[in-house]
Design a protein around this motif. Sequence first.
Motif, short mmCIF file in Angstrom:
data_model
loop_
_atom_site.label_atom_id
_atom_site.label_comp_id
_atom_site.label_asym_id
_atom_site.label_seq_id
_atom_site.Cartn_x
_atom_site.Cartn_y
_atom_site.Cartn_z
N VAL A 69 -3.05 29.69 -19.63
CA VAL A 69 -2.84 30.35 -20.91
C VAL A 69 -1.56 31.17 -20.79
O VAL A 69 -1.37 31.91 -19.82
N SER A 70 -0.68 31.04 -21.77
CA SER A 70 0.56 31.81 -21.79
C SER A 70 0.61 32.62 -23.08
O SER A 70 0.32 32.10 -24.16
N ASP A 84 -9.67 42.34 -19.73
CA ASP A 84 -10.84 42.11 -18.88
C ASP A 84 -11.18 40.65 -18.71
O ASP A 84 -11.90 40.28 -17.78
N GLY A 85 -10.70 39.79 -19.60
CA GLY A 85 -11.01 38.38 -19.48
C GLY A 85 -10.40 37.57 -20.61
O GLY A 85 -9.98 38.12 -21.63
N ILE A 86 -10.35 36.26 -20.41
CA ILE A 86 -9.93 35.31 -21.44
C ILE A 86 -10.95 34.17 -21.43
O ILE A 86 -11.28 33.63 -20.37
N THR A 87 -11.47 33.83 -22.59
CA THR A 87 -12.45 32.75 -22.69
C THR A 87 -11.96 31.67 -23.65
O THR A 87 -11.10 31.92 -24.50
N SER A 92 -14.84 23.87 -21.65
CA SER A 92 -15.61 23.89 -20.42
C SER A 92 -14.88 24.60 -19.29
O SER A 92 -15.40 24.71 -18.19
N GLY A 93 -13.68 25.06 -19.53
CA GLY A 93 -12.88 25.66 -18.47
C GLY A 93 -13.13 27.15 -18.31
O GLY A 93 -13.39 27.86 -19.27
N THR A 94 -13.05 27.60 -17.05
CA THR A 94 -13.14 29.02 -16.73
C THR A 94 -11.74 29.55 -16.45
O THR A 94 -10.98 28.94 -15.71
N VAL A 95 -11.41 30.69 -17.05
CA VAL A 95 -10.06 31.25 -16.91
C VAL A 95 -10.09 32.36 -15.86
O VAL A 95 -10.89 33.30 -15.94
N LYS A 96 -9.19 32.25 -14.87
CA LYS A 96 -9.06 33.26 -13.84
C LYS A 96 -7.80 34.07 -14.07
O LYS A 96 -6.70 33.53 -14.09
N LEU A 97 -7.97 35.38 -14.22
CA LEU A 97 -6.85 36.28 -14.47
C LEU A 97 -6.35 36.91 -13.17
O LEU A 97 -7.15 37.21 -12.28
N ASP A 135 -4.00 17.86 -24.70
CA ASP A 135 -2.71 18.04 -25.37
C ASP A 135 -2.81 17.67 -26.85
O ASP A 135 -3.47 16.70 -27.23
N GLY A 136 -2.13 18.46 -27.68
CA GLY A 136 -2.11 18.20 -29.11
C GLY A 136 -3.20 18.90 -29.90
O GLY A 136 -3.12 18.97 -31.13
N ASN A 137 -4.19 19.42 -29.21
CA ASN A 137 -5.28 20.11 -29.90
C ASN A 137 -4.93 21.58 -30.14
O ASN A 137 -4.00 22.12 -29.54
N ALA A 138 -5.69 22.21 -31.00
CA ALA A 138 -5.62 23.66 -31.19
C ALA A 138 -6.88 24.25 -30.55
O ALA A 138 -7.99 24.01 -31.01
N GLN A 139 -6.68 24.98 -29.47
CA GLN A 139 -7.80 25.52 -28.70
C GLN A 139 -8.03 26.99 -29.04
O GLN A 139 -7.09 27.80 -29.04
N GLU A 140 -9.27 27.32 -29.35
CA GLU A 140 -9.59 28.73 -29.60
C GLU A 140 -9.54 29.50 -28.28
O GLU A 140 -10.12 29.08 -27.28
N VAL A 141 -8.84 30.62 -28.29
CA VAL A 141 -8.69 31.46 -27.10
C VAL A 141 -9.05 32.89 -27.49
O VAL A 141 -8.58 33.41 -28.51
N VAL A 142 -9.90 33.52 -26.70
CA VAL A 142 -10.33 34.89 -26.98
C VAL A 142 -9.87 35.80 -25.84
O VAL A 142 -10.23 35.58 -24.67
N PHE A 143 -9.08 36.83 -26.18
CA PHE A 143 -8.63 37.83 -25.22
C PHE A 143 -9.58 39.02 -25.31
O PHE A 143 -9.79 39.57 -26.39
N GLN A 144 -10.12 39.44 -24.17
CA GLN A 144 -11.09 40.52 -24.14
C GLN A 144 -10.41 41.80 -23.62
O GLN A 144 -10.12 41.92 -22.43
N LEU A 145 -10.14 42.74 -24.55
CA LEU A 145 -9.48 43.99 -24.20
C LEU A 145 -10.49 45.11 -24.01
O LEU A 145 -11.53 45.13 -24.66
#
Length: 219
Positions: A69-70, A84-87, A92-97, A135-145
């Motif tokens: 994620v950029s 604190d995290g990104i989901t 199905s992927g787990t994001v490591k910060l 690739d080409g999709n729009a993925q929902e990304v949630v930033f947890q502040l």
Amino acid sequence: MSRTLRRGAIAAAAIVFSIGTLAACGAGNNAQTLQIKPDNAAVTKGDIKIQNALVITQPEKEAQGPAVVSATVFNAGVENQTLDGITLPGGSGTVKLKPATGSGKVVVPAGGSVVIGGKGNASAVIEGGREAVEDGNAQEVVFQLSRTGDVGLEAFVVPATGYYAHFGPDAEPAAAPSGSASPSGSPSGSPSGSPSGSPSGDASTGATPSGSASHSAGH
């Protein structure tokens, strides 16, 4: 007034009316539509603003490995916040910060910003890569502040090519172990060669005593 002058006056009035109408439209509620908007996802919630959010995959479609994620996270508040995290809801992927330096949480300083992705910046690595996003999709990304809470948006999924190559994931590390065939080859060569050559040499030198014995016998 002549017909020519009358027609000119009517045309001039029409032009002035058209310009006035356009100016009124530009100053209305839809004036923002005339502004240049960023190509990538952006969202604002409270003191937090997130811009240029993207999900970047491996440069080659067949390549296996993580995605990332950029984004740039701004904090307009007077207190620091931590990411604190990104989901990835629905993914199905787990994001490591990981922060740019050291360990711990990624800090978004008060009145400042933090860049996620790219060399020397904080990183958000998506395990699973191709299985998690496409690739080409729009993925929902949630930033947890820490103070603002969840800030969600939809980010485009793009490969790490062209401009995005500098912000994309590292190459798949799984290819490195396959090239380590040299250790298995070196032990088998050295033990088998030295023992077999040494005994045969001792046997040949043993011919000297037998020759001296026959010589003495001749005397």
